[in-house]
Enzyme design. Sequence first.
Site, PDB file in Angstrom:
ATOM      1  N   GLY A 171      10.205   2.184   6.175  1.00  0.00           N
ATOM      2  CA  GLY A 171       9.440   0.952   6.228  1.00  0.00           C
ATOM      3  C   GLY A 171       8.413   0.895   5.114  1.00  0.00           C
ATOM      4  N   LEU A 194       0.816  -1.213   0.000  1.00  0.00           N
ATOM      5  CA  LEU A 194       0.000   0.000   0.000  1.00  0.00           C
ATOM      6  C   LEU A 194       0.849   1.263   0.000  1.00  0.00           C
ATOM      7  CD1 LEU A 194      -2.752  -0.992   2.601  1.00  0.00           C
ATOM      8  CD2 LEU A 194      -2.942  -0.987   0.108  1.00  0.00           C
ATOM      9  N   ASP A 215       4.151  16.306  11.049  1.00  0.00           N
ATOM     10  CA  ASP A 215       4.576  15.753   9.756  1.00  0.00           C
ATOM     11  C   ASP A 215       3.447  15.805   8.733  1.00  0.00           C
ATOM     12  OD1 ASP A 215       6.602  14.731   8.172  1.00  0.00           O
ATOM     13  OD2 ASP A 215       6.150  12.637   8.639  1.00  0.00           O
TER      14      ASP A 215
END
Length: 342
Positions: free
Chosen positions: A72, A66, A181
Site C-alpha cells: 500500500g 509520504l 517488523d
Amino acid sequence: MPGSQRSEERGEAEATAGDEDLGGLTPEELQQGQEAALALEDMMALSAQTLLQAEVDALYLPVRTLGQGRYGRVLLVTHRQKGTALALKQLPKASTTLRGFLHEFCVGLSLGAHAAIVTALGIGIESAESYSFLCEPVLHGDLIAFIEPKVGVPEAAAQRCAAQLASALEHVHARGLVYRDLKPENVLVCDAGCRRIKLTDFGHTRPRGTLLRLAGPPIPYTAPELCAPPPLPAGLPIQPGLDAWALGVLLFCLLTGYFPWDQPLRDADPFYEDFVLWRASGLPDDRPQPWGGLAPAADQLLGALLDPEPRGRAAVSCVRAYLGRPWKQPRGGQAGVEDGGE
C-alpha cells in the site's frame, strides 16, 4: 546502507500455543497473549461494523506521497472542509483482505498514545478499490534516509533513537503484543535533526504466543530461533525476544552503517559465525572486523540483545542502562557521546 534489503516472508498459524506445549512461554505470558488476542478480535468485529463507506477523494485532498511499499501507500492529505493535515494509509483490496486491514487498523488503535508511536485515529474507510485509515502525519521520511553507508548516524542520534525505540517496544510488549517488523523503513523521523522518531506499520504485530513459521529466507533482523527447524509442528510461539534481536541489529546499523551479517546462520554466513565464536570466546579484544569501531558499552548492549539463545536475550528495556556512555571508539580526543548531525 549497502546492499538491498530482502523481504521476510512469514507464514502464520492464527492460534496461540496450548497449555500442553508452551514453547518456552510461562503460563502467565501465554495468558497475557491470549487476552490481547481476544481484545483485538472484539475491536476488529466492532470496527468492521463502523467502517465509513466512501471514496477517499471525496473527503480528503491528496497533497503528496509520504511512503509506498508492496502492500500500500501512505499519503499526506488535507480534510476538504476543515483543511486539517493528516496521513492516510491506503491498502488496495487486490492485495489486502478485510481481516488484514482491520488487524493493522485495530492494533494501532489499541496502542493508544505514546510519544514514539504514530498515533492512529479512529477513522477507517472502505471504498470501491481500497481500505484506508488515518493517523498523524510524520513528514521527514524514514530512518533509512539518515543512515550513511559505512558510517551510520552520529552517536547522540543513535542513542536518542535507541531510547525512543526501546520505550515504544516496551509499550507494545506491555499490551501482550510483539511488533515483529523492526527495521529503519518502519521508523519515521519527526525532524531534520533526527531528534524524535516514531514507530509505524503494525501489519505484522501479533499477540504473544501466536504460532509463527518462517516461510522465506531469513534477513539480518530475523532471530536465529526462527531459522532453525521449528520446535513445534505448528510453529514457534512468538515472544518479545524477537523484537529485542531486531533492535540489536538496528542499533548496529545506526552505529556502523551496515548489517552485522546477512542472515543469522552459522553454516551459511561467516560474519555471523565469527560473531558467535567471538561471543563464546570471552575475549572482548578479539573482535570481528565489523565490530572494530564500537566501544565496550556497545559491545555489552548488543551482546545482551543479540544472544542467540532467546531465553538468555535481554529485554528491550536494557537499553536504558547504557545511555550516556560511549558507544563508538573515539577518533582522537576525549571519548564521549557526540552531539552532531544537526
